[in-house]
Design a protein around this motif. Structure first.
Motif, PDB file in Angstrom:
ATOM      1  N   HIS A 187       0.949  -1.098  -0.057  1.00 57.76           N
ATOM      2  CA  HIS A 187      -0.084   0.183   0.146  1.00 57.76           C
ATOM      3  C   HIS A 187       0.760   1.327  -0.044  1.00 57.76           C
ATOM      4  N   ASP A 188       1.718   1.317   0.824  1.00 59.29           N
ATOM      5  CA  ASP A 188       2.674   2.422   0.883  1.00 59.29           C
ATOM      6  C   ASP A 188       3.238   2.888  -0.394  1.00 59.29           C
ATOM      7  N   LEU A 189       3.940   1.710  -0.940  1.00 57.86           N
ATOM      8  CA  LEU A 189       4.727   1.975  -2.111  1.00 57.86           C
ATOM      9  C   LEU A 189       3.610   2.308  -3.163  1.00 57.86           C
ATOM     10  N   ALA A 190       2.562   1.994  -3.138  1.00 60.04           N
ATOM     11  CA  ALA A 190       1.484   2.272  -4.188  1.00 60.04           C
ATOM     12  C   ALA A 190       1.106   3.882  -4.163  1.00 60.04           C
ATOM     13  N   VAL A 191       0.908   4.300  -2.945  1.00 66.13           N
ATOM     14  CA  VAL A 191       0.538   5.807  -2.561  1.00 66.13           C
ATOM     15  C   VAL A 191       1.839   6.473  -3.048  1.00 66.13           C
ATOM     16  N   ALA A 192       2.977   6.147  -2.453  1.00 64.82           N
ATOM     17  CA  ALA A 192       4.302   6.882  -2.943  1.00 64.82           C
ATOM     18  C   ALA A 192       4.496   7.110  -4.407  1.00 64.82           C
ATOM     19  N   ASN A 193       4.167   6.077  -4.905  1.00 69.20           N
ATOM     20  CA  ASN A 193       4.311   6.194  -6.745  1.00 69.20           C
ATOM     21  C   ASN A 193       3.170   7.097  -7.203  1.00 69.20           C
ATOM     22  N   ILE A 194       2.025   6.943  -6.715  1.00 69.47           N
ATOM     23  CA  ILE A 194       1.077   7.906  -7.312  1.00 69.47           C
ATOM     24  C   ILE A 194       1.424   9.394  -7.023  1.00 69.47           C
ATOM     25  N   LEU A 195       1.832   9.625  -5.791  1.00 71.21           N
ATOM     26  CA  LEU A 195       2.257  10.980  -5.717  1.00 71.21           C
ATOM     27  C   LEU A 195       3.540  11.388  -6.246  1.00 71.21           C
ATOM     28  N   HIS A 196       4.389  10.465  -6.515  1.00 69.43           N
ATOM     29  CA  HIS A 196       5.529  10.826  -7.236  1.00 69.43           C
ATOM     30  C   HIS A 196       5.279  11.008  -8.695  1.00 69.43           C
ATOM     31  N   GLU A 197       4.527  10.361  -9.493  1.00 65.17           N
ATOM     32  CA  GLU A 197       4.123  10.495 -10.734  1.00 65.17           C
ATOM     33  C   GLU A 197       3.103  11.343 -10.979  1.00 65.17           C
ATOM     34  N   ALA A 198       2.215  11.726 -10.170  1.00 67.76           N
ATOM     35  CA  ALA A 198       0.963  12.701 -10.409  1.00 67.76           C
ATOM     36  C   ALA A 198       0.734  13.674  -9.337  1.00 67.76           C
ATOM     37  N   GLY A 199       1.686  13.918  -8.603  1.00 67.21           N
ATOM     38  CA  GLY A 199       1.458  14.983  -7.305  1.00 67.21           C
ATOM     39  C   GLY A 199       1.112  16.115  -7.854  1.00 67.21           C
ATOM     40  N   ASP A 200       1.508  16.872  -9.016  1.00 65.87           N
ATOM     41  CA  ASP A 200       1.113  18.151  -9.382  1.00 65.87           C
ATOM     42  C   ASP A 200      -0.060  17.811 -10.474  1.00 65.87           C
ATOM     43  N   CYS A 201      -0.832  16.756 -10.554  1.00 67.05           N
ATOM     44  CA  CYS A 201      -1.924  17.135 -11.278  1.00 67.05           C
ATOM     45  C   CYS A 201      -3.190  17.277 -10.422  1.00 67.05           C
ATOM     46  N   GLU A 202      -4.365  18.086 -11.063  1.00 64.59           N
ATOM     47  CA  GLU A 202      -5.288  18.537 -10.456  1.00 64.59           C
ATOM     48  C   GLU A 202      -6.414  17.089  -9.879  1.00 64.59           C
ATOM     49  N   VAL A 203      -6.956  17.473  -8.696  1.00 62.88           N
ATOM     50  CA  VAL A 203      -7.754  16.246  -8.178  1.00 62.88           C
ATOM     51  C   VAL A 203      -9.098  16.435  -8.755  1.00 62.88           C
ATOM     52  N   LEU A 204     -10.139  15.391  -9.072  1.00 69.12           N
ATOM     53  CA  LEU A 204     -11.258  15.401  -9.503  1.00 69.12           C
ATOM     54  C   LEU A 204     -12.156  15.912  -8.357  1.00 69.12           C
ATOM     55  N   TYR A 205     -11.638  15.518  -7.267  1.00 71.30           N
ATOM     56  CA  TYR A 205     -12.482  16.103  -6.153  1.00 71.30           C
ATOM     57  C   TYR A 205     -11.555  16.850  -4.997  1.00 71.30           C
ATOM     58  N   ASN A 206     -12.004  18.257  -4.898  1.00 71.44           N
ATOM     59  CA  ASN A 206     -11.093  18.673  -3.998  1.00 71.44           C
ATOM     60  C   ASN A 206     -11.544  18.851  -2.473  1.00 71.44           C
ATOM     61  N   ASP A 207     -12.309  17.765  -2.229  1.00 74.36           N
ATOM     62  CA  ASP A 207     -12.966  17.858  -0.908  1.00 74.36           C
ATOM     63  C   ASP A 207     -12.476  16.288  -0.184  1.00 74.36           C
ATOM     64  N   LEU A 231       3.609  -3.204 -12.006  1.00 71.50           N
ATOM     65  CA  LEU A 231       2.276  -3.227 -11.246  1.00 71.50           C
ATOM     66  C   LEU A 231       2.093  -2.010 -10.596  1.00 71.50           C
ATOM     67  N   TYR A 232       3.001  -1.368  -9.942  1.00 72.97           N
ATOM     68  CA  TYR A 232       2.783  -0.026  -9.299  1.00 72.97           C
ATOM     69  C   TYR A 232       2.545   0.873 -10.505  1.00 72.97           C
ATOM     70  N   HIS A 233       3.073   0.966 -11.518  1.00 73.87           N
ATOM     71  CA  HIS A 233       2.647   2.020 -12.519  1.00 73.87           C
ATOM     72  C   HIS A 233       1.597   1.933 -13.173  1.00 73.87           C
ATOM     73  N   GLU A 234       0.880   0.674 -13.282  1.00 74.32           N
ATOM     74  CA  GLU A 234      -0.499   0.294 -13.853  1.00 74.32           C
ATOM     75  C   GLU A 234      -1.158   0.687 -12.844  1.00 74.32           C
ATOM     76  N   ILE A 235      -1.041   0.649 -11.369  1.00 73.47           N
ATOM     77  CA  ILE A 235      -2.129   1.119 -10.513  1.00 73.47           C
ATOM     78  C   ILE A 235      -2.078   2.793 -10.647  1.00 73.47           C
ATOM     79  N   TYR A 236      -0.997   3.214 -10.784  1.00 75.90           N
ATOM     80  CA  TYR A 236      -0.976   4.677 -10.992  1.00 75.90           C
ATOM     81  C   TYR A 236      -1.929   5.349 -12.033  1.00 75.90           C
TER      82      TYR A 236
END
Length: 208
Positions: A34-54, A190-195
């Motif tokens: 889980h932690d690796l998946a989250v860290a990779n999402i933030l690394h790959e797309a941290g500057d992307c806009e979220v669909l929900y800002n709530d 696998l983690y790239h595909e999850i991202y």
């Protein structure tokens, strides 16, 4: 009039500060870190806009995302854990059994015989004689015979299980072609595909 936007990393930092980490609702099957998946999402797309800002909406979206794609994640794990030889295209496992029966018998015979004989004489003397004379004589003979027979039999039945494997390249595909296919397959992460899945559903704009 423009609306305020929020990046994924920015919303994540706000949630951490408020003790409302929406990534806690992002769950995976056993075998995915889980932690690796989250860290990779933030690394790959941290500057992307979220669909929900709530924060609450984003947490609900993460929970829905996990449930929706769980079966896919399980299938990915199953494929990744298959044990195979990359440069072989034929693999057959065989199992067979047989048995062996043996029988052994022994017989031992013993016998013995004994014979004993004895003679008993009864001597008497006349009234006016000092010399003894034989009156009666008895002979006794005793014979003893013995016989013993010992027999034993042993039966043995053994079962044997065998396993065999036939494998290799049967020639329908060249080794070079199989090598290139394995090379391309090894690029899958696998983690790239999850991202990628996460970005397509919960980030805007997102293209990959």
């Amino acid at each position: 009039m423009s609306s305020a936007t929020q990046t994924l990393l920015g919303l994540y930092q706000i949630g951490k500060a408020r003790n409302k980490n929406f990534f806690d609702k992002l769950t995976f099957p056993d075998g995915i870190d889980h932690d690796l998946a989250v860290a990779n999402i933030l690394h790959e797309a941290g500057d992307c806009e979220v669909l929900y800002n709530d924060l609450d909406l984003m947490a609900n979206a993460c929970e829905l995302f996990s449930a929706k794609w769980r079966h896919t994640f399980e299938k990915w794990l199953a494929v990744m854990n298959i044990d195979y030889e990359p440069l072989e295209n034929y693999n057959r496992l065989e199992h067979w059994s047989d048995s062996e029966s043996t029988s052994e018998s022994t017989s031992t015979s013993t016998s013995d015989a004994t014979s004993n004989s004895a003679t008993t004489d009864n001597d008497i003397s006349a009234f006016n004689e000092s010399t003894l004379q034989n009156d009666t004589s008895a002979a006794t003979t005793a014979e003893t015979a013995g016989h013993a027979l010992n027999q034993s039999k042993h039966d043995r039945l053994n079962y044997f299980d065998h396993e065999g494997r036939v494998h290799g390249n049967i020639g329908v595909t060249t080794t070079q072609a199989m090598y290139l296919e394995e090379w391309e397959l090894s690029k899958l992460n696998l983690y790239h595909e999850i991202y990628v899945l996460f970005g397509r559903e919960l980030l805007i704009p997102f293209s990959y």
